[in-house]
Design an enzyme around this catalytic site. Structure first.
Site, PDB file in Angstrom:
ATOM      1  N   LYS A  49       0.839  -1.208   0.000  1.00 22.97           N
ATOM      2  CA  LYS A  49       0.000   0.000   0.000  1.00 22.97           C
ATOM      3  C   LYS A  49       0.876   1.262   0.000  1.00 22.97           C
ATOM      4  CE  LYS A  49      -3.815  -2.504   2.076  1.00 22.97           C
ATOM      5  NZ  LYS A  49      -4.625  -2.862   3.245  1.00 22.97           N
ATOM      6  N   GLN A  93      -4.800  -1.451   9.421  1.00 24.45           N
ATOM      7  CA  GLN A  93      -4.689  -2.790   8.825  1.00 24.45           C
ATOM      8  C   GLN A  93      -5.328  -3.837   9.743  1.00 24.45           C
ATOM      9  OE1 GLN A  93      -3.644  -3.364   5.744  1.00 24.45           O
ATOM     10  NE2 GLN A  93      -3.837  -5.575   5.876  1.00 24.45           N
ATOM     11  N   ASP A 116     -10.978   2.791   3.487  1.00 24.09           N
ATOM     12  CA  ASP A 116     -11.276   1.357   3.358  1.00 24.09           C
ATOM     13  C   ASP A 116     -12.763   1.116   3.077  1.00 24.09           C
ATOM     14  OD1 ASP A 116      -9.249  -0.592   3.485  1.00 24.09           O
ATOM     15  OD2 ASP A 116      -8.896  -0.199   5.619  1.00 24.09           O
TER      16      ASP A 116
HETATM   17  N1  GUN Z   1      -6.721  -6.794   5.897  1.00 21.58           N
HETATM   18  C1  GUN Z   1      -6.903  -7.555   4.793  1.00 21.58           C
HETATM   19  N2  GUN Z   1      -7.441  -6.799   3.796  1.00 21.58           N
HETATM   20  C2  GUN Z   1      -7.588  -5.552   4.304  1.00 21.58           C
HETATM   21  C3  GUN Z   1      -8.078  -4.333   3.758  1.00 21.58           C
HETATM   22  O1  GUN Z   1      -8.524  -4.231   2.606  1.00 21.58           O
HETATM   23  N3  GUN Z   1      -8.057  -3.259   4.593  1.00 21.58           N
HETATM   24  C4  GUN Z   1      -7.606  -3.336   5.873  1.00 21.58           C
HETATM   25  N4  GUN Z   1      -7.637  -2.228   6.611  1.00 21.58           N
HETATM   26  N5  GUN Z   1      -7.155  -4.455   6.394  1.00 21.58           N
HETATM   27  C5  GUN Z   1      -7.141  -5.557   5.615  1.00 21.58           C
END
Ligand code: GUN
Length: 279
Positions: A49, A93, A116
């Site tokens: 990311k 996350q 998100d």
């Molecule tokens: N953990 C696995 N996929 C994601 C996601 O798309 N966003 C977040 N914040 N955590 C994750």
């Protein structure tokens, strides 16, 4: 052979479009990325990311917190970032350590910075067709379908899986595109028969290679959200790709299908968060 939907190429195109938009419009965006603990998979995702942010020209601020961080401490950080005008998006996350209530944390993120799309306001807006942030994986699947010229309107769409992050928003997005949508889950009776009705089948079950050709109508589009590491180290999805490919009209591979789209759509949301603020 079916059309192979190339998520890697489509996500790269989206990131290039965003890079140009950020430069042309002089958009200044900063994403705060919070990771609690050091789950190796989360570290990989968070790294990807931040790399995508750097490529596009979005700033990222990392908060790598120890496993023992308390819920109160995490809430205090989210509050501080909510109040910080330099931060446009906040990403916590998941999963969080078990002593922290994920729901509480998600609900604490300002809906204006919820890149998100997990906050109840974002989900509510999606549900009633109002503007808001949309969960990145299902938003990415809609983008894959559109950019592969696969029509959704009037089509039978079946989603296997009812998670808040993928299954439910996926169904709402397909509905918003005028698909006829069925959501299936672990208690569904006659799953194979229902799946065989689908023109567009989305598998988000979390079971390796569960979807075989018995679930698939000839010519259907098959979207695989799963990602699993097998004993031989190779990755596979919820769909048995080799078994399903000869009957599908179009199919996403694993890796290189849905996966790369999640980060591309997160970047779309970050640019949207920053552009909104400037309006
Ligand atoms: N953990 C696995 N996929 C994601 C996601 O798309 N966003 C977040 N914040 N955590 C994750």
């Amino acid at each position: 052979m079916p059309q192979i939907i190339d998520g890697k190429a489509i996500s790269a195109a989206i990131k290039d479009e965003l890079k140009k938009e950020v430069a042309d419009k002089n958009i200044s965006a900063v994403l705060a990325v919070i990771q609690v603990g050091c789950d190796p998979a989360s570290t990989v995702y968070v790294g990807s990311k931040k790399k995508a942010c750097a490529y596009i020209g979005i700033g990222s601020e990392s908060f790598e917190l120890p496993e023992e961080t308390t819920e109160e401490e995490l809430i205090a950080l989210v509050d501080r970032l909510n109040a910080d005008d330099k931060i446009n998006g906040i990403l916590v996350q998941l999963p969080l350590p078990s002593h922290i209530d994920e729901k509480k944390i998600i609900n604490r993120i300002s809906p204006l910075k919820d890149v998100d799309g997990f906050h109840p306001w974002s989900v509510g807006n999606l549900c009633i067709g109002q503007e808001g942030f949309v969960s990145c994986t299902p938003a990415g699947i809609i983008e894959l379908l559109k950019r592969s010229n696969i029509e959704i309107e009037g089509k039978e769409c079946v989603v296997i899986g009812r998670s808040n992050i993928v299954g439910k928003p996926m169904a709402l997005l397909l509905l918003a595109e005028n698909g006829t949508v069925t959501i299936c889950h672990s208690r569904t009776k006659g799953l194979k028969e229902i799946c065989r009705r689908a023109d567009i089948l989305v598998a988000a079950v979390g079971k390796p290679k569960m979807v075989t050709r018995e679930y698939v109508k000839e010519g259907a589009t098959v979207i695989d959200v799963g990602i699993h590491r097998m004993d031989d180290g190779k990755l596979c999805g919820d769909v048995d790709f080799d078994d399903v490919s000869p009957v599908a009209g179009a199919i996403t591979p694993v890796p290189g299908g849905v996966g790369p789209m999640t980060i591309a759509m997160l970047m779309v949301n970050c640019v949207k968060a920053a552009s909104r603020k400037e309006n």
